[in-house]
Design an enzyme around this catalytic site. Structure first.
Site, PDB file in Angstrom:
ATOM      1  N   LYS A 105      12.194 -13.938 -29.105  1.00 13.22           N
ATOM      2  CA  LYS A 105      11.621 -14.769 -30.175  1.00 13.22           C
ATOM      3  C   LYS A 105      10.137 -14.507 -30.372  1.00 13.22           C
ATOM      4  CE  LYS A 105      12.443 -18.802 -28.496  1.00 13.22           C
ATOM      5  NZ  LYS A 105      13.233 -18.678 -27.279  1.00 13.22           N
TER       6      LYS A 105
ATOM      7  N   ARG B 184      16.873 -22.255 -17.243  1.00 17.57           N
ATOM      8  CA  ARG B 184      16.370 -22.272 -18.627  1.00 17.57           C
ATOM      9  C   ARG B 184      17.490 -22.055 -19.627  1.00 17.57           C
ATOM     10  NH1 ARG B 184      11.787 -18.698 -17.505  1.00 17.57           N
ATOM     11  NH2 ARG B 184      10.109 -20.055 -16.834  1.00 17.57           N
TER      12      ARG B 184
END
Ligand code: ADP
Length: 193
Positions: A13, A144
């Site tokens: 990202k 995560r």
């Protein structure tokens, strides 16, 4: 132009956000980068969030929302912005909705970078090794991913229901992925011209 980029940790990202932002002349705003800079500079905020980041958990919404609210008042946001890593919770979505509607503004698109979870974990492990990031252990990386799956992935359904989501294949060459993203965004924003 107001955009969000979403995808699991390690989807690339940050890299793609910088390239898209450059393409459209808007700032890429990454909450993760803001937190990491504050940790490095040992600010009060940095000290508050250091433990949270190293455990892989999420910073509380009240803190994160205030940071984004403030960042969106900077002059460079006049032409728009791309948010990377925000919103990540339902509370953050609600807060962003409120901030936008108070400003009489709306989102143009939410780009969702899709990747294979195992490929991404391998990518992150390699990065941890080459960058010497010893805190990025496989456990924290898996944690995560799990938090993303539970807390953040469902937000795509919320935005999907509003017809905002553009799914883009995040696997492959960096430039190839950028080209796909730009094509998807252009197709969407061009629709309304
Ligand atoms: P990654 O893509 O590896 O998840 P980020 O740079 O986006 O990395 O975020 C790093 C960390 O910063 C997250 O694991 C989390 O602890 C914190 N963080 C970033 N953005 C948010 C957010 N919107 N809400 C809560 N915590 C956040």
């Amino acid at each position: 132009m107001r955009l969000l980029i979403m995808g699991p940790p390690g989807a690339g990202k940050g890299t793609q956000a910088a390239k898209i932002a450059a393409q459209y002349g808007i700032p890429a705003i990454s909450t993760g980068d803001i937190f990491r800079t504050n940790i490095k500079e040992r600010t009060e905020l940095g000290q508050q969030v250091e433990q949270i980041l190293s455990s892989g958990g999420y910073v509380p919404d009240e803190l994160t929302n205030e940071i984004v609210r403030d960042r969106l008042t900077w002059d460079d946001t006049a032409p728009g912005w791309l948010l990377d890593g925000y919103p990540r919770t339902g509370g953050q979505v609600a807060f962003l909705d409120g901030t936008l509607s108070a400003a009489g503004a709306s989102l143009d698109a939410v780009v969702s970078l899709t990747v294979d979870e195992d490929a991404v974990v391998q990518r992150l492990l390699k990065r941890a090794e080459t960058d010497g990031r010893t805190d990025d252990t496989e456990d924290v990386i898996r944690e995560r991913q799990a938090i993303y799956r539970q807390e953040t992935a469902p937000l795509l359904a919320t935005y999907g229901g509003r017809g905002l989501v553009l799914e883009v294949d995040g696997m492959g060459d960096v430039d190839e992925v950028t080209a796909r993203l730009v094509a998807a965004i252009d197709a969407r924003t061009g629709e309304r011209d």
